[in-house]
Design an enzyme around this catalytic site. Structure first.
Site, PDB file in Angstrom:
ATOM      1  N   ASP A  82       0.815  -1.222   0.000  1.00 35.21           N
ATOM      2  CA  ASP A  82       0.000   0.000   0.000  1.00 35.21           C
ATOM      3  C   ASP A  82       0.848   1.271   0.000  1.00 35.21           C
ATOM      4  O   ASP A  82       0.308   2.376   0.108  1.00 35.21           O
ATOM      5  CB  ASP A  82      -0.942   0.013   1.209  1.00 35.21           C
ATOM      6  CG  ASP A  82      -2.220  -0.790   0.976  1.00 35.21           C
ATOM      7  OD1 ASP A  82      -2.581  -1.012  -0.200  1.00 35.21           O
ATOM      8  OD2 ASP A  82      -2.852  -1.188   1.975  1.00 35.21           O
ATOM      9  N   ARG A 107       0.542  -1.650   7.657  1.00 32.45           N
ATOM     10  CA  ARG A 107       1.097  -0.433   7.050  1.00 32.45           C
ATOM     11  C   ARG A 107       2.043   0.327   7.987  1.00 32.45           C
ATOM     12  O   ARG A 107       2.671   1.316   7.554  1.00 32.45           O
ATOM     13  CB  ARG A 107      -0.046   0.497   6.570  1.00 32.45           C
ATOM     14  CG  ARG A 107      -0.917  -0.129   5.490  1.00 32.45           C
ATOM     15  CD  ARG A 107      -1.761   0.905   4.758  1.00 32.45           C
ATOM     16  NE  ARG A 107      -0.936   1.848   3.997  1.00 32.45           N
ATOM     17  CZ  ARG A 107      -1.406   2.903   3.317  1.00 32.45           C
ATOM     18  NH1 ARG A 107      -2.696   3.148   3.311  1.00 32.45           N
ATOM     19  NH2 ARG A 107      -0.587   3.693   2.659  1.00 32.45           N
ATOM     20  N   ARG A 153      -9.949   5.285  10.771  1.00 32.22           N
ATOM     21  CA  ARG A 153      -8.501   5.190  10.881  1.00 32.22           C
ATOM     22  C   ARG A 153      -7.918   6.196  11.890  1.00 32.22           C
ATOM     23  O   ARG A 153      -7.298   5.820  12.862  1.00 32.22           O
ATOM     24  CB  ARG A 153      -7.846   5.406   9.509  1.00 32.22           C
ATOM     25  CG  ARG A 153      -8.298   4.408   8.421  1.00 32.22           C
ATOM     26  CD  ARG A 153      -7.662   3.060   8.619  1.00 32.22           C
ATOM     27  NE  ARG A 153      -8.089   2.089   7.618  1.00 32.22           N
ATOM     28  CZ  ARG A 153      -7.488   1.885   6.442  1.00 32.22           C
ATOM     29  NH1 ARG A 153      -6.437   2.590   6.095  1.00 32.22           N
ATOM     30  NH2 ARG A 153      -7.944   0.965   5.614  1.00 32.22           N
ATOM     31  N   HIS A 182     -11.719   6.765   4.587  1.00 32.33           N
ATOM     32  CA  HIS A 182     -10.783   7.885   4.707  1.00 32.33           C
ATOM     33  C   HIS A 182     -11.519   9.148   4.239  1.00 32.33           C
ATOM     34  O   HIS A 182     -12.324   9.082   3.289  1.00 32.33           O
ATOM     35  CB  HIS A 182      -9.575   7.700   3.760  1.00 32.33           C
ATOM     36  CG  HIS A 182      -8.405   6.975   4.332  1.00 32.33           C
ATOM     37  ND1 HIS A 182      -7.577   6.180   3.552  1.00 32.33           N
ATOM     38  CD2 HIS A 182      -7.869   6.947   5.580  1.00 32.33           C
ATOM     39  CE1 HIS A 182      -6.607   5.686   4.297  1.00 32.33           C
ATOM     40  NE2 HIS A 182      -6.754   6.128   5.530  1.00 32.33           N
ATOM     41  N   CYS A 276      -5.109   9.485  -3.379  1.00 31.25           N
ATOM     42  CA  CYS A 276      -4.391   8.594  -2.456  1.00 31.25           C
ATOM     43  C   CYS A 276      -2.935   8.416  -2.854  1.00 31.25           C
ATOM     44  O   CYS A 276      -2.073   8.154  -2.011  1.00 31.25           O
ATOM     45  CB  CYS A 276      -5.048   7.212  -2.418  1.00 31.25           C
ATOM     46  SG  CYS A 276      -6.736   7.196  -1.829  1.00 31.25           S
TER      47      CYS A 276
HETATM   48  N1  ARG Z   1      -5.394  -0.090   0.812  1.00 30.66           N
HETATM   49  C1  ARG Z   1      -5.123   1.175   1.389  1.00 30.66           C
HETATM   50  C2  ARG Z   1      -5.607   1.243   2.828  1.00 30.66           C
HETATM   51  O1  ARG Z   1      -6.648   0.690   3.093  1.00 30.66           O
HETATM   52  C3  ARG Z   1      -5.727   2.261   0.578  1.00 30.66           C
HETATM   53  C4  ARG Z   1      -5.370   3.634   1.056  1.00 30.66           C
HETATM   54  C5  ARG Z   1      -5.978   4.706   0.222  1.00 30.66           C
HETATM   55  N2  ARG Z   1      -5.436   5.958   0.546  1.00 30.66           N
HETATM   56  C6  ARG Z   1      -6.140   7.096   0.772  1.00 30.66           C
HETATM   57  N3  ARG Z   1      -5.495   8.201   0.925  1.00 30.66           N
HETATM   58  N4  ARG Z   1      -7.443   7.044   0.878  1.00 30.66           N
HETATM   59  O2  ARG Z   1      -4.979   1.799   3.698  1.00 30.66           O
END
Ligand code: ARG
Length: 308
Positions: A82, A107, A153, A182, A276
């Site tokens: 990612d 991550r 998040r 997000h 993203c």
């Molecule tokens: N697979 C990544 C995650 O879930 C995607 C992140 C997308 N990034 C963003 N800025 N929305 O963390």
């Protein structure tokens, strides 16, 4: 020239929309895959075509460069699929970076790599935060204000930390729909004064706050949001937007901006789009040196960044 850099002419509009030159940090999808699921878009059993993802990412870089923007590259790391989503690595305003602290262990190692990449890109102040936050994934900068998502998040306590470290007003907006986990898949800044957003991603208080602050906002529909149309990148005039968001592109065009459709379908399998992949490096006032690309005629210094 990538297909996606073809633009239509601006709609006749009352206001002239003015682009300012931007500097972006981006990470190639060299190790992109879906080997885990940390949002509802990700399905590890569904194959991804990494070379197609790379072509789509290359097209995005080419679009930015054709608009006169600067793209710095961060090094991708094996085992961090990612990392292509550079927006999550930090938020940078006024030449100061506040680094990320990822919500998931998959991550977590990206945070230090992005802090290093930001130092390497010449950002002199890079804070390591105390609270979980996923950078520009949950922070949308609109002029001097930062809209801040929470709920999936980013820890709401990170919002106060961001305000303290940057001196900016930070407006907390709870996210309520797991498809829009997000903030940057629910709202984007058209310029320093206006945004486009999908109301269904927010609770009633958040919707009221957005209506109050942005009475002229562009309102996206559910289809726009579901093709990640709100994961768009505007330089104040050109709006790089996922190409299936037809309704949103039409509204953007009517408001006098130039939509630049781009296909990011492969990266969308991970829940990401153009924004993203793009971490904006906003300079300290007075620190920019404008380097317009040949043929880029519409660039102006961002307000407050004219060399003195
Ligand atoms: N697979 C990544 C995650 O879930 C995607 C992140 C997308 N990034 C963003 N800025 N929305 O963390």
């Amino acid at each position: 020239m990538p297909r996606s850099s073809v633009v239509v002419s601006p709609a006749p509009s009352r206001v002239e929309r003015v682009a300012t030159q931007r500097r972006y940090l981006m990470t190639p999808p060299s190790h992109f895959e879906i080997s885990y699921a940390i949002n509802v878009w990700m399905d590890p059993s569904r194959p991804v075509d990494r070379s197609l993802a790379h072509r789509q990412w290359d097209d995005l870089v080419a679009v930015y460069e054709s608009l006169g923007h600067t793209v710095e590259r961060a090094d991708p790391a094996p085992g961090l699929p990612d990392m292509v989503f550079a927006a999550n690595g930090a938020v940078v305003v006024g030449g100061i970076a506040v680094g990320a602290r990822f919500a998931t262990p998959q991550r977590a190692p990206e945070a230090a790599l992005y802090r290093e990449a930001l130092f390497a890109a010449g950002i002199g102040v890079v804070h390591e935060p105390s609270y979980v936050n996923e950078g520009e994934g949950d922070y949308v900068v609109v002029g001097d204000t930062i809209l801040a998502g929470t709920g999936f998040r980013t820890d709401v306590r990170a919002h106060a930390e961001l305000a303290r470290l940057t001196g900016r007003e930070v407006v907390s907006l709870p996210l309520v729909d797991p498809r829009f986990y997000h903030l940057d898949v629910a709202v984007f800044a058209l310029d320093d004064h206006n945004v486009a957003y999908y109301p269904g991603a927010f609770d009633a208080d958040g919707r009221a706050e957005l209506r109050r602050r942005f009475p002229d906002a562009i309102i996206a529909d559910e289809h726009d949001a579901l093709v990640l149309g709100l994961n768009a990148v505007s330089d104040g005039r050109h709006v790089v937007v996922p190409d299936e968001a037809e309704h949103l592109m039409a509204r953007v065009h009517e408001a006098g901006y130039l939509p630049i459709p781009i296909d990011m379908s492969e990266l969308r399998k991970s829940g990401g789009g153009p924004k993203c992949c793009t971490l904006e490096l906003r300079p300290a006032p007075g620190a920019t040196e404008l380097r317009p690309a040949p043929g880029a005629t519409e660039l102006r210094p961002a307000p407050g960044t004219e060399p003195s």
